[in-house]
Design a protein around this motif. Structure first.
Motif, short mmCIF file in Angstrom:
data_model
loop_
_atom_site.label_atom_id
_atom_site.label_comp_id
_atom_site.label_asym_id
_atom_site.label_seq_id
_atom_site.Cartn_x
_atom_site.Cartn_y
_atom_site.Cartn_z
N GLY A 11 0.81 -1.23 0.00
CA GLY A 11 0.00 0.00 0.00
C GLY A 11 0.84 1.26 0.00
O GLY A 11 0.47 2.27 0.59
N SER A 12 1.99 1.20 -0.70
CA SER A 12 2.80 2.42 -0.84
C SER A 12 2.41 3.09 -2.15
O SER A 12 1.30 2.89 -2.66
CB SER A 12 4.27 2.01 -0.78
N MET A 13 3.31 3.89 -2.74
CA MET A 13 2.93 4.70 -3.90
C MET A 13 2.38 3.85 -5.06
O MET A 13 1.31 4.13 -5.59
CB MET A 13 4.17 5.49 -4.36
N THR A 14 3.11 2.80 -5.43
CA THR A 14 2.66 1.98 -6.56
C THR A 14 1.32 1.32 -6.25
O THR A 14 0.40 1.31 -7.08
CB THR A 14 3.72 0.91 -6.88
N GLY A 15 1.20 0.77 -5.05
CA GLY A 15 -0.02 0.06 -4.67
C GLY A 15 -1.23 0.99 -4.65
O GLY A 15 -2.32 0.62 -5.11
N VAL A 32 -3.68 -5.23 0.21
CA VAL A 32 -3.09 -5.90 1.38
C VAL A 32 -1.79 -5.20 1.74
O VAL A 32 -0.88 -5.09 0.89
CB VAL A 32 -2.77 -7.38 1.08
N GLU A 33 -1.67 -4.69 2.95
CA GLU A 33 -0.46 -4.00 3.38
C GLU A 33 0.01 -4.60 4.70
O GLU A 33 -0.77 -4.77 5.63
CB GLU A 33 -0.74 -2.49 3.52
N ARG A 34 1.32 -4.87 4.74
CA ARG A 34 1.91 -5.48 5.93
C ARG A 34 1.80 -4.57 7.16
O ARG A 34 1.53 -5.01 8.26
CB ARG A 34 3.37 -5.78 5.62
N HIS A 54 12.02 13.52 -0.97
CA HIS A 54 11.30 12.97 -2.12
C HIS A 54 10.83 14.12 -3.00
O HIS A 54 10.00 14.92 -2.58
CB HIS A 54 10.09 12.15 -1.67
N VAL A 55 11.38 14.22 -4.19
CA VAL A 55 10.94 15.23 -5.15
C VAL A 55 9.99 14.53 -6.12
O VAL A 55 10.31 13.48 -6.66
CB VAL A 55 12.14 15.81 -5.93
N LEU A 56 8.81 15.11 -6.31
CA LEU A 56 7.87 14.54 -7.27
C LEU A 56 7.93 15.38 -8.54
O LEU A 56 7.53 16.55 -8.54
CB LEU A 56 6.45 14.54 -6.70
N SER A 110 6.50 16.48 2.30
CA SER A 110 7.13 15.26 2.79
C SER A 110 6.47 14.06 2.13
O SER A 110 5.31 14.12 1.72
CB SER A 110 6.98 15.16 4.32
N ARG A 111 7.19 12.96 2.08
CA ARG A 111 6.64 11.75 1.48
C ARG A 111 5.42 11.24 2.26
O ARG A 111 4.41 10.86 1.65
CB ARG A 111 7.76 10.70 1.38
N PRO A 112 5.45 11.27 3.63
CA PRO A 112 4.23 10.81 4.32
C PRO A 112 3.00 11.65 3.98
O PRO A 112 1.89 11.12 3.94
CB PRO A 112 4.60 10.95 5.81
#
Ligand SMILES: Cc1cc2nc3c(=O)[nH]c(=O)nc-3n(C[C@H](O)[C@H](O)[C@H](O)COP(=O)(O)OP(=O)(O)OC[C@H]3O[C@@H](n4cnc5c(N)ncnc54)[C@H](O)[C@@H]3O)c2cc1C
Length: 436
Positions: A11-15, A32-34, A54-56, A110-112
């Motif tokens: 469940g991170s960016m790709t998910g 499903v995320e651990r 993290h630069v987008l 921030s990434r979060p």
């Protein structure tokens, strides 16, 4: 393929992006995320890299805005900072300072915060069709003959699915999972610049206004290996990420961190953080190799399973490409699902490979400039291309149009080949003649 149920693992960016796309094509989607997701924009152990800059890039943000209309507004309302690029930044390139042209809009946060913004939108939009299984883990694939019929969970259940998406990042166990179904391991390419990050948050001092909002001081390989970035984030903070290639890792001890910053090619970053108030400990990260698993080259592939994001291709993060490539791959998934369903999985793996190709060329081409980089050595072509790229970078520092083209490539809006267009070649040659 039935379109009843899809499972996304991770469940991170790709998910998150994959789940958003799948909601348009399947009756039900399970994510499903651990980890357990934090309530707000907070750190979680499954994304250790989120303590680092993290630069987008533009292409990534554009796709996220398409998938989640209004997400930019959410980020800005939560304190994301808007920059004009490169106008608002002091950017020291290997060829000297970049002209402060006003070419692009960049949001920094921030990434979060980005994960929280996408996650809350996804769960709101998928209210009826999305099932989020937090604190659970996929331990393997459930087979149906040579194909994939679902996933096995740590909790003991088997969940059936018409399509399973592996978005578990660099630690993906897809090669081992595929082996249990009788498939060979995919060929892999590794280009490891032996680079390590160290990062810390600081409070931006009250009234701080030196005429720039961000700093980006690049290494100039092979002579210097150290890079430093200082970017504003929500909450009146800077994130300072220092990195070094060739085992000159960013250090996590206070004194060494400042000394490393002082050792960058210009003292401006050191002078900014020297007296600033630290808001966090210093955190390190060294898992930064460019790592590609060529699933698209396997002679056979199961139905019902695809791999994307860092699980398929991870980059040295210093070039800021991973999240944007994940977004481009999510678009590719959407396209594949809209087309003829025959051979969908293999077509998608080929598109994943294509989505990553430009970013891979940029990242590995740069990393091969370090003599310590561990890779099967490439020959003359990389050296010739790099010699030309040196000239493009030098021209981009003084020529706004070349700079715009170069930013298009870095931001993944154009392919690297566009740097060889007649217009760019002519302007690079003109700059060279003037210098001569
Ligand atoms: C130091 C650093 C800096 C970076 N900076 C940038 C940047 O500036 N710009 C940029 O675009 N990109 C950057 N990246 C890359 C970016 O972080 C990734 O590309 C991005 O997170 C996409 O990764 P992913 O979602 O594929 O995998 P990950 O982010 O690694 O997420 C994988 C997820 O899967 C979960 N998981 C793993 N196994 C299982 C399992 N078996 N069952 C259930 N869940 C599981 C994990 O808990 C995690 O949530 C950086 C990376 C690093 C390391």
């Amino acid at each position: 393929m039935n379109r009843d149920h899809a499972v996304v693992i991770g469940g991170s960016m790709t998910g998150l992006l994959a789940a958003r796309v799948l909601l348009d094509h399947f009756d039900r989607v399970s994510l499903v995320e651990r980890d357990r997701f934090p309530a707000g924009a907070a750190f979680r152990p499954g994304i250790p890299q989120s303590r680092h800059l993290h630069v987008l890039w533009t292409r990534g943000l554009e796709i996220m805005e398409d998938l989640f209309p209004g997400v930019e507004k959410t980020l800005l309302a939560a304190g994301a900072v808007e920059l004009r690029a490169p106008a608002d930044a002091l950017w020291l390139t290997p060829a000297g300072w970049r002209g402060r042209f006003d070419l692009r809009r960049l949001l920094t946060f921030s990434r979060p915060l980005l994960d929280w913004a996408l996650r809350t939108r996804l769960t709101a939009e998928g209210a009826c069709a999305l099932d989020v299984l937090e604190g659970n883990e996929v331990t393997g694939l459930a087979p149906r003959g040579p194909d994939v019929a679902g996933v096995r969970l740590r909790s003991g259940e088997t969940m059936t699915a018409d399509l399973v998406v592996d978005a578990t990042g660099r630690s993906s166990r897809a090669p081992a999972w595929l082996a249990t179904l009788g498939y060979p391991a995919p060929p892999e390419t590794l280009v490891d610049p032996l680079l390590g990050y160290a990062s810390r948050f600081y409070a931006i001092p009250d009234g701080f206004d030196p005429g720039w909002k961000a700093l980006y001081l690049q290494a100039a390989p092979p002579a210097t290996r150290r890079t430093g970035g200082l970017f504003p984030q929500e909450g009146g903070r800077w994130i300072c990420s220092l990195s070094g290639a060739g085992r000159d890792y960013g250090p996590t001890n206070e004194e060494a961190f400042l000394a490393f910053a002082k050792g960058l090619r210009d003292p401006v970053l050191y002078e900014a953080i020297r007296d600033a108030e630290p808001l966090s400990p210093i955190t390190g990260f060294r898992r930064t190799a460019n790592h590609r698993r060529h699933y698209e080259r396997l002679p056979a592939w199961p139905r019902g399973f695809v791999v994307m994001g860092d699980a398929a291709c991870a980059f040295n993060p210093i070039y800021g490409q991973g999240m944007s490539v994940a977004a481009i791959s999510a678009l590719a998934l959407d396209r594949c699902l809209r087309e003829d369903p025959a051979d969908l999985e293999r077509r998608f793996q080929r598109r994943v490979a294509r989505s990553a190709a430009g970013a891979w060329l940029v990242a590995t081409g740069e990393d091969l400039r370090y003599p310590e980089t561990e890779a099967a050595r490439t020959g003359l072509s990389t050296r010739l291309i790099n010699a030309y790229v040196d000239r493009v970078v030098a021209a981009a520092n003084v020529d706004q149009r070349v700079c715009a083209k170069l930013l298009d490539v870095l931001a993944l809006s154009s392919a690297p080949a566009s740097l060889f267009s007649p217009g760019v070649l002519a302007r690079v040659a003109a700059k060279r003649l003037r210098s001569a």
